[in-house]
Write an enzyme that holds these catalytic residues in place. Structure first.
Site, short mmCIF file in Angstrom:
data_model
loop_
_atom_site.label_atom_id
_atom_site.label_comp_id
_atom_site.label_asym_id
_atom_site.label_seq_id
_atom_site.Cartn_x
_atom_site.Cartn_y
_atom_site.Cartn_z
CG HIS A 12 3.94 -11.71 7.77
ND1 HIS A 12 4.70 -10.76 8.41
CD2 HIS A 12 3.25 -11.03 6.81
CE1 HIS A 12 4.49 -9.57 7.88
NE2 HIS A 12 3.61 -9.70 6.88
CG HIS A 14 -0.53 -8.63 4.24
ND1 HIS A 14 -0.61 -7.53 5.06
CD2 HIS A 14 0.78 -8.96 4.19
CE1 HIS A 14 0.61 -7.20 5.48
NE2 HIS A 14 1.46 -8.06 4.97
CG LEU A 15 -6.31 -13.62 5.31
CD1 LEU A 15 -7.18 -14.23 6.40
CD2 LEU A 15 -6.36 -14.48 4.05
NE ARG A 16 -3.90 -6.68 0.78
CZ ARG A 16 -2.72 -6.25 1.23
NH1 ARG A 16 -2.57 -5.86 2.49
NH2 ARG A 16 -1.69 -6.18 0.42
CE LYS A 98 3.98 -6.06 10.88
NZ LYS A 98 4.31 -7.08 9.92
CG HIS A 135 7.63 -3.72 8.19
ND1 HIS A 135 6.97 -4.20 7.10
CD2 HIS A 135 8.70 -3.01 7.70
CE1 HIS A 135 7.60 -3.82 5.99
NE2 HIS A 135 8.63 -3.09 6.33
CG HIS A 173 8.53 -9.20 6.12
ND1 HIS A 173 9.28 -8.20 6.66
CD2 HIS A 173 7.24 -8.76 6.14
CE1 HIS A 173 8.48 -7.20 6.98
NE2 HIS A 173 7.25 -7.52 6.69
CG ASP A 246 4.88 -9.91 3.64
OD1 ASP A 246 3.77 -9.47 3.97
OD2 ASP A 246 5.82 -9.17 3.26
CG HIS A 250 -1.27 -4.45 -3.34
ND1 HIS A 250 -1.83 -3.50 -2.52
CD2 HIS A 250 -0.17 -4.90 -2.70
CE1 HIS A 250 -1.08 -3.38 -1.43
NE2 HIS A 250 -0.07 -4.21 -1.51
C1 NCD Z 1 2.48 -5.51 2.57
C2 NCD Z 1 1.06 -5.10 2.16
O1 NCD Z 1 0.81 -4.90 0.98
O2 NCD Z 1 0.20 -5.00 3.05
N1 NCD Z 1 3.37 -5.30 1.46
C3 NCD Z 1 4.57 -5.90 1.24
O3 NCD Z 1 5.27 -5.52 0.30
N2 NCD Z 1 5.00 -6.88 2.01
C4 NCD Z 1 2.89 -4.77 3.78
C5 NCD Z 1 4.12 -5.31 4.44
O4 NCD Z 1 4.10 -6.42 4.99
O5 NCD Z 1 5.15 -4.63 4.38
ZN ZN Z 2 3.44 -8.16 5.51
#
Ligand code: NCD
Ligand code: ZN
Length: 343
Positions: A12, A14-16, A98, A135, A173, A246, A250
Site C-alpha cells: 500500500h 502513495h507515489l503521487r 481500490k 479504505h 491500513h 501507506d 504531502h
Molecule cells: C492518504 C493520502 O494522502 O493519499 N492519506 C492518509 O492519511 N493515509 C490517503 C489514504 O490512504 O487514506
Molecule cells: Zn493510503
C-alpha cells in the site's frame, strides 16, 4: 546485531506523480521490490489506460540500476464498468481495485457513494479473483472519527462479504482491534495491511507536546489497546497480515496548515520502522513473513528471491527531503535517531 531477510514489498503506497513522485520513488525502490501503487491522483486512475500511462511514468522515474516493479490499481467509482475489471485482469499489471468510500480521505471525492451501485463490477471481481483494496472507513459526519473503521466493518464490509462471499478483499491500513478480530474470524479471502506508524504510535502521539501534523494520517491511530492488537497481529505469524506502509507524502505547506492534509511520510525508513516495532515485542524473527511472504501469497505472485540486510547501527533521519521543485517534505521522525539501518 544483523538480520537478513528476503527483499520485501509494500502492499500500500502513495507515489503521487510528476516531480513529487521523482523525489519519493527512490526511497521506496531502495527497500522494496514491488509496491501496490494507490490510484488517488487528481484525476484518479479509473481506467486501465490511465493505469498504463501512470505505470509508464513510474517506470521512467526509477533510478538507473534499481529493480522496482509498480503494481497498479484502479480507483473504483459508482460506474466502473464490469468490462474494465476484465480488462484490468487481462492487463497483467493491474493487481487490485481500490475502494474509497466517497469523502473519507485525500482525493476520495470521486469514490463510491454506495457500494450497491458497484455490484456488477464487484461480481466480476469476485468471479475473476481481482482483489478489492478497501479504505475501511465510513464518512458519515454523525459517526465519531475514531469509530469510522469499526462502523465500516459492521455496516459495509460484513454485508459486502455476505453478498460476495468469494470476493478477495485486502482491508487496508487497519487501526483497530475490531479489524484484527474481524480479519481473524473471516475466510482466507480477507487479509489486511498494517502500517509501521500504526504499530509504533497510538493516538496520543498526534498531540505529544503540541499538535503534530506530520503524525496525522487517516485512518487515525486509536487507543493503546488497538495499537497493541495490531502489533500482536503483525507479529503473530498469521499470513492474513501483511506490510503496507501507506506512506503518503504531502508538502510541508499543506501539512502545517489550517485543514492540514492527512498522511505520514514513512518511505525513507519504512523497513527500519517495522524492525523497531517487531523488536519491541521480541519478534524480529517474524518480520520476514510479514514483510516478504504474506503479501505475495495473498496477491498470488511469486515471492522475491533476493535478500536484504538490516543492522543495529544508530543513524539520524534527515530533517527534510525535497519534494518536487519547490516543496519540502517532513519525514516521520525527522531529525531523530533510529537504531535499525538497512545496509
Ligand atoms: C492518504 C493520502 O494522502 O493519499 N492519506 C492518509 O492519511 N493515509 C490517503 C489514504 O490512504 O487514506
Ligand atoms: Zn493510503
Amino acid at each position: 546485531m544483523r538480520i537478513e531477510i528476503t527483499r520485501p514489498d509494500d502492499w500500500h503506497l502513495h507515489l503521487r506523480d510528476g516531480d513529487a513522485m521523482k523525489s519519493v520513488l527512490p526511497h521506496s525502490a531502495r527497500q522494496f521490490a514491488r509496491a501496490i501503487v494507490m490510484p488517488n491522483l487528481d484525476p484518479p486512475v479509473t481506467s486501465v489506460d490511465s493505469a498504463a500511462a501512470y505505470r509508464y511514468r513510474i517506470l521512467s522515474a526509477i533510478p538507473p540500476g534499481v529493480a522496482f516493479e509498480p503494481l497498479m490499481t484502479l480507483y473504483l467509482t459508482d460506474d466502473t464498468p464490469p468490462d474494465e475489471i476484465r480488462r484490468a485482469v487481462e492487463s497483467g499489471f493491474v493487481r487490485g481495485v481500490k475502494l474509497y468510500p466517497s469523502g473519507v480521505t485525500t482525493q476520495s471525492d470521486a469514490g463510491v457513494t454506495a457500494l450497491e451501485k458497484c455490484d456488477a463490477a464487484l461480481s466480476e471481481m469476485e468471479k475473476l479473483g481481482m482483489p478489492l483494496l478497501a479504505h475501511g472507513e465510513v464518512r458519515d459526519p454523525g459517526v465519531d472519527v475514531f469509530d469510522r473503521e469499526s462502523v465500516f466493518i459492521e455496516t459495509v464490509l460484513q454485508p459486502l462479504l455476505e453478498r460476495h462471499p468469494a470476493l478477495r478483499v485486502a482491508l487496508e491500513h487497519i487501526t483497530t482491534k475490531d479489524a484484527v478480530d474481524f480479519v481473524l474470524s473471516s475466510g482466507e479471502n480477507l487479509a489486511a495491511t498494517i502500517t509501521a506508524h500504526h504499530l509504533l504510535y497510538n493516538r496520543n502521539a498526534i498531540f505529544e507536546g503540541g499538535l503534530r501534523p506530520h503524525r496525522y494520517c487517516l485512518p487515525l491511530p486509536k487507543r493503546e489497546i488497538h495499537r497493541a492488537a495490531l502489533l500482536g497481529a503483525a507479529t503473530s505469524g498469521n499470513p492474513k497480515f501483511m506490510l503496507g506502509t501507506d506512506s503518503a507524502p504531502h508538502g510541508r505547506r499543506l501539512k502545517e496548515a489550517d485543514r492540514g492534509c492527512a498522511g505520514c511520510y514513512t518511505a525513507h525508513a519504512a523497513l527500519e520502522f517495522y524492525a523497531e516495532a517487531f523488536e519491541s515485542v521480541g519478534a524480529i524473527d517474524r518480520l520476514e513473513a510479514f514483510a516478504s511472504f504474506n503479501g505475495p501469497d495473498f496477491y498470488r505472485l511469486p515471492r522475491n528471491t533476493a535478500k536484504i540486510a538490516l543492522e543495529k547501527n544508530d543513524w539520524t533521519i534527515p530533517k527534510t527531503f525535497s519534494f518536487g521543485e519547490n516543496e519540502i517534505l517532513i519525514p516521520l521522525r525527522a531529525g531523530e535517531v533510529l537504531h535499525w539501518k538497512r545496509i
